[in-house]
Design a protein around this motif. Sequence first.
Motif, PDB file in Angstrom:
ATOM      1  N   VAL A   1       3.032  -0.908  -6.035  1.00 39.71           N
ATOM      2  CA  VAL A   1       2.936   0.027  -4.902  1.00 39.71           C
ATOM      3  C   VAL A   1       1.720   0.926  -5.117  1.00 39.71           C
ATOM      4  CG1 VAL A   1       4.140   1.731  -3.500  1.00 39.71           C
ATOM      5  CG2 VAL A   1       5.459  -0.005  -4.741  1.00 39.71           C
ATOM      6  N   GLY A   2       0.888   1.024  -4.092  1.00 34.59           N
ATOM      7  CA  GLY A   2      -0.347   1.795  -4.199  1.00 34.59           C
ATOM      8  C   GLY A   2      -0.159   3.288  -4.074  1.00 34.59           C
ATOM      9  N   GLU A   3       1.012   3.786  -4.396  1.00 36.91           N
ATOM     10  CA  GLU A   3       1.292   5.220  -4.441  1.00 36.91           C
ATOM     11  C   GLU A   3       1.902   5.533  -5.799  1.00 36.91           C
ATOM     12  OE1 GLU A   3       3.415   6.940  -1.169  1.00 36.91           O
ATOM     13  OE2 GLU A   3       2.804   5.371   0.207  1.00 36.91           O
ATOM     14  N   ASN A   4       1.803   6.777  -6.221  1.00 34.79           N
ATOM     15  CA  ASN A   4       2.426   7.183  -7.474  1.00 34.79           C
ATOM     16  C   ASN A   4       3.949   7.169  -7.309  1.00 34.79           C
ATOM     17  OD1 ASN A   4      -0.080   7.525  -8.561  1.00 34.79           O
ATOM     18  ND2 ASN A   4      -0.048   9.760  -8.494  1.00 34.79           N
ATOM     19  N   LEU A   5       4.610   6.430  -8.175  1.00 30.51           N
ATOM     20  CA  LEU A   5       6.065   6.361  -8.163  1.00 30.51           C
ATOM     21  C   LEU A   5       6.602   6.582  -9.569  1.00 30.51           C
ATOM     22  CD1 LEU A   5       6.774   3.208  -5.944  1.00 30.51           C
ATOM     23  CD2 LEU A   5       6.996   5.603  -5.273  1.00 30.51           C
ATOM     24  N   GLY A   6       7.761   7.213  -9.659  1.00 26.37           N
ATOM     25  CA  GLY A   6       8.411   7.383 -10.956  1.00 26.37           C
ATOM     26  C   GLY A   6       7.536   8.154 -11.925  1.00 26.37           C
TER      27      GLY A   6
ATOM     28  N   VAL B   1      14.095  -7.611  -9.477  1.00 17.89           N
ATOM     29  CA  VAL B   1      13.063  -7.044  -8.612  1.00 17.89           C
ATOM     30  C   VAL B   1      12.653  -5.698  -9.199  1.00 17.89           C
ATOM     31  CG1 VAL B   1      12.469  -6.241  -6.299  1.00 17.89           C
ATOM     32  CG2 VAL B   1      13.984  -8.222  -6.574  1.00 17.89           C
ATOM     33  N   LEU B   2      11.386  -5.593  -9.564  1.00 21.04           N
ATOM     34  CA  LEU B   2      10.863  -4.373 -10.165  1.00 21.04           C
ATOM     35  C   LEU B   2       9.921  -3.678  -9.186  1.00 21.04           C
ATOM     36  CD1 LEU B   2       9.980  -5.806 -13.702  1.00 21.04           C
ATOM     37  CD2 LEU B   2      12.075  -4.611 -13.034  1.00 21.04           C
ATOM     38  N   ILE B   3      10.137  -2.383  -8.980  1.00 24.25           N
ATOM     39  CA  ILE B   3       9.280  -1.569  -8.122  1.00 24.25           C
ATOM     40  C   ILE B   3       8.376  -0.746  -9.040  1.00 24.25           C
ATOM     41  CG2 ILE B   3       9.199   0.084  -6.237  1.00 24.25           C
ATOM     42  CD1 ILE B   3      10.781  -2.490  -5.583  1.00 24.25           C
ATOM     43  N   VAL B   4       7.075  -1.015  -9.005  1.00 25.93           N
ATOM     44  CA  VAL B   4       6.171  -0.397  -9.985  1.00 25.93           C
ATOM     45  C   VAL B   4       4.978   0.262  -9.286  1.00 25.93           C
ATOM     46  CG1 VAL B   4       4.785  -0.774 -12.060  1.00 25.93           C
ATOM     47  CG2 VAL B   4       6.805  -2.197 -11.652  1.00 25.93           C
ATOM     48  N   GLY B   5       4.895   1.580  -9.394  1.00 25.32           N
ATOM     49  CA  GLY B   5       3.737   2.296  -8.867  1.00 25.32           C
ATOM     50  C   GLY B   5       2.491   1.943  -9.675  1.00 25.32           C
ATOM     51  N   MET B   6       1.348   1.909  -9.010  1.00 26.60           N
ATOM     52  CA  MET B   6       0.100   1.561  -9.702  1.00 26.60           C
ATOM     53  C   MET B   6      -0.282   2.606 -10.752  1.00 26.60           C
ATOM     54  SD  MET B   6      -1.139  -1.387  -8.696  1.00 26.60           S
ATOM     55  CE  MET B   6      -2.903  -1.302  -9.040  1.00 26.60           C
TER      56      MET B   6
ATOM     57  N   HIS C   1       0.821  -1.207   0.000  1.00 26.69           N
ATOM     58  CA  HIS C   1       0.000   0.000   0.000  1.00 26.69           C
ATOM     59  C   HIS C   1       0.858   1.262   0.000  1.00 26.69           C
ATOM     60  CE1 HIS C   1      -3.013  -2.924   1.462  1.00 26.69           C
ATOM     61  NE2 HIS C   1      -3.884  -2.128   0.872  1.00 26.69           N
ATOM     62  N   THR C   2       2.016   1.199   0.644  1.00 26.64           N
ATOM     63  CA  THR C   2       2.851   2.389   0.807  1.00 26.64           C
ATOM     64  C   THR C   2       4.296   2.110   0.404  1.00 26.64           C
ATOM     65  OG1 THR C   2       3.472   1.821   3.081  1.00 26.64           O
ATOM     66  CG2 THR C   2       1.431   3.098   2.773  1.00 26.64           C
ATOM     67  N   LYS C   3       5.074   3.174   0.291  1.00 27.04           N
ATOM     68  CA  LYS C   3       6.500   3.054  -0.001  1.00 27.04           C
ATOM     69  C   LYS C   3       7.211   2.276   1.100  1.00 27.04           C
ATOM     70  CE  LYS C   3       6.500   7.601  -2.245  1.00 27.04           C
ATOM     71  NZ  LYS C   3       6.952   9.000  -2.119  1.00 27.04           N
ATOM     72  N   GLU C   4       6.805   2.514   2.343  1.00 28.69           N
ATOM     73  CA  GLU C   4       7.437   1.842   3.472  1.00 28.69           C
ATOM     74  C   GLU C   4       7.205   0.333   3.409  1.00 28.69           C
ATOM     75  OE1 GLU C   4       7.016   6.035   4.160  1.00 28.69           O
ATOM     76  OE2 GLU C   4       5.455   4.537   3.707  1.00 28.69           O
ATOM     77  N   GLU C   5       5.983  -0.060   3.053  1.00 29.98           N
ATOM     78  CA  GLU C   5       5.681  -1.481   2.902  1.00 29.98           C
ATOM     79  C   GLU C   5       6.475  -2.077   1.741  1.00 29.98           C
ATOM     80  OE1 GLU C   5       1.546  -2.413   2.575  1.00 29.98           O
ATOM     81  OE2 GLU C   5       0.992  -1.239   4.334  1.00 29.98           O
ATOM     82  N   ALA C   6       6.614  -1.323   0.670  1.00 31.77           N
ATOM     83  CA  ALA C   6       7.355  -1.791  -0.498  1.00 31.77           C
ATOM     84  C   ALA C   6       8.822  -2.036  -0.152  1.00 31.77           C
ATOM     85  CB  ALA C   6       7.246  -0.775  -1.636  1.00 31.77           C
ATOM     86  N   LEU C   7       9.403  -1.129   0.633  1.00 33.23           N
ATOM     87  CA  LEU C   7      10.799  -1.283   1.047  1.00 33.23           C
ATOM     88  C   LEU C   7      10.964  -2.557   1.871  1.00 33.23           C
ATOM     89  CD1 LEU C   7      13.701  -0.335   1.452  1.00 33.23           C
ATOM     90  CD2 LEU C   7      12.886   1.099   3.346  1.00 33.23           C
ATOM     91  N   LYS C   8      10.051  -2.795   2.798  1.00 29.97           N
ATOM     92  CA  LYS C   8      10.118  -3.983   3.643  1.00 29.97           C
ATOM     93  C   LYS C   8      10.024  -5.252   2.794  1.00 29.97           C
ATOM     94  CE  LYS C   8       7.963  -5.937   7.810  1.00 29.97           C
ATOM     95  NZ  LYS C   8       7.569  -7.254   7.301  1.00 29.97           N
ATOM     96  N   MET C   9       9.128  -5.262   1.824  1.00 22.74           N
ATOM     97  CA  MET C   9       8.966  -6.421   0.947  1.00 22.74           C
ATOM     98  C   MET C   9      10.228  -6.675   0.128  1.00 22.74           C
ATOM     99  SD  MET C   9       5.127  -6.077  -0.588  1.00 22.74           S
ATOM    100  CE  MET C   9       3.677  -6.239   0.456  1.00 22.74           C
ATOM    101  N   ALA C  10      10.790  -5.596  -0.423  1.00 20.97           N
ATOM    102  CA  ALA C  10      11.987  -5.733  -1.255  1.00 20.97           C
ATOM    103  C   ALA C  10      13.141  -6.328  -0.467  1.00 20.97           C
ATOM    104  CB  ALA C  10      12.379  -4.381  -1.832  1.00 20.97           C
ATOM    105  N   LEU C  11      13.324  -5.869   0.763  1.00 22.27           N
ATOM    106  CA  LEU C  11      14.425  -6.369   1.589  1.00 22.27           C
ATOM    107  C   LEU C  11      14.193  -7.823   2.010  1.00 22.27           C
ATOM    108  CD1 LEU C  11      15.143  -3.220   3.781  1.00 22.27           C
ATOM    109  CD2 LEU C  11      16.505  -4.102   1.870  1.00 22.27           C
ATOM    110  N   GLU C  12      12.933  -8.251   2.057  1.00 25.28           N
ATOM    111  CA  GLU C  12      12.644  -9.659   2.347  1.00 25.28           C
ATOM    112  C   GLU C  12      12.981 -10.549   1.159  1.00 25.28           C
ATOM    113  OE1 GLU C  12       8.551  -9.572   3.470  1.00 25.28           O
ATOM    114  OE2 GLU C  12       8.962  -8.946   5.540  1.00 25.28           O
ATOM    115  N   ILE C  13      12.907  -9.990  -0.038  1.00 21.23           N
ATOM    116  CA  ILE C  13      13.199 -10.747  -1.260  1.00 21.23           C
ATOM    117  C   ILE C  13      14.706 -10.834  -1.510  1.00 21.23           C
ATOM    118  CG2 ILE C  13      12.895 -10.774  -3.779  1.00 21.23           C
ATOM    119  CD1 ILE C  13      10.239  -9.281  -3.318  1.00 21.23           C
TER     120      ILE C  13
END
Length: 209
Positions: free
Chosen positions: A203-208, A130-135, A31-43
């Motif tokens: 990620v449920g926030e606008n990114l990039g 690992v791709l980080i993609v805003g919705m 849902h958030t950038k913070e959640e995305a960071l946590k997920m990425a580091l788990e991967i």
Amino acid sequence: MNENIIKRNDLLAPNIIKSLKTRNMTGYYAHTKEEALKMALEIIPEGSTVTMGGGMSVHEIGLVKALKEGDYNFIDRDEIEDKRAAMLAAYDADVFLASSNAMTEDGILVNIDGNANRVSAIAQGPKKVVLIVGMNKVCDDVEGAMKRARNVAAPINAQRFGLNTPCAKTGSCMNCKSPDTICCQFLITRYSHHPDRIHVILVGENLGF
């Protein structure tokens, strides 16, 4: 962010993740950038050799900073004098980070590149991508995703890098053959032959852009 947009993202993301699975790719929703960071580091396992292509979204969630400060061998091409060596190192890396210029609701990734180091590494080489993609980058279909990549991502990147391209002046793709063009290589990723290789964190926030 508007509540209706959040609701739309929450409803759409699970369907995209299901579609990615049918394409032998793994999807996640943060849902958030913070959640995305946590997920990425788990991967990304500690001790991994990690590098990246251009990707503002990777920076925006704080992943680059976390990797530099953590127990990782992060190869930062911006800090290496030999740019070619840094790019070539990506093909043997444990993890390659990037975003996607656009993607479809049914899980197809669309990317455009100038030097082709990013699209080539997404296609083949690194053990894990690992791709980080805003919705905000999700489109109805491949045609829409290609239009977004060419008319939104490319002009903004051309402006960001100070390139002398028609799109940098007009804000939209002119299908140019300018020496500065960054629309040299087009990659449409519709399936991954290798399971557990391509991971997409939506990620449920606008990114990039």
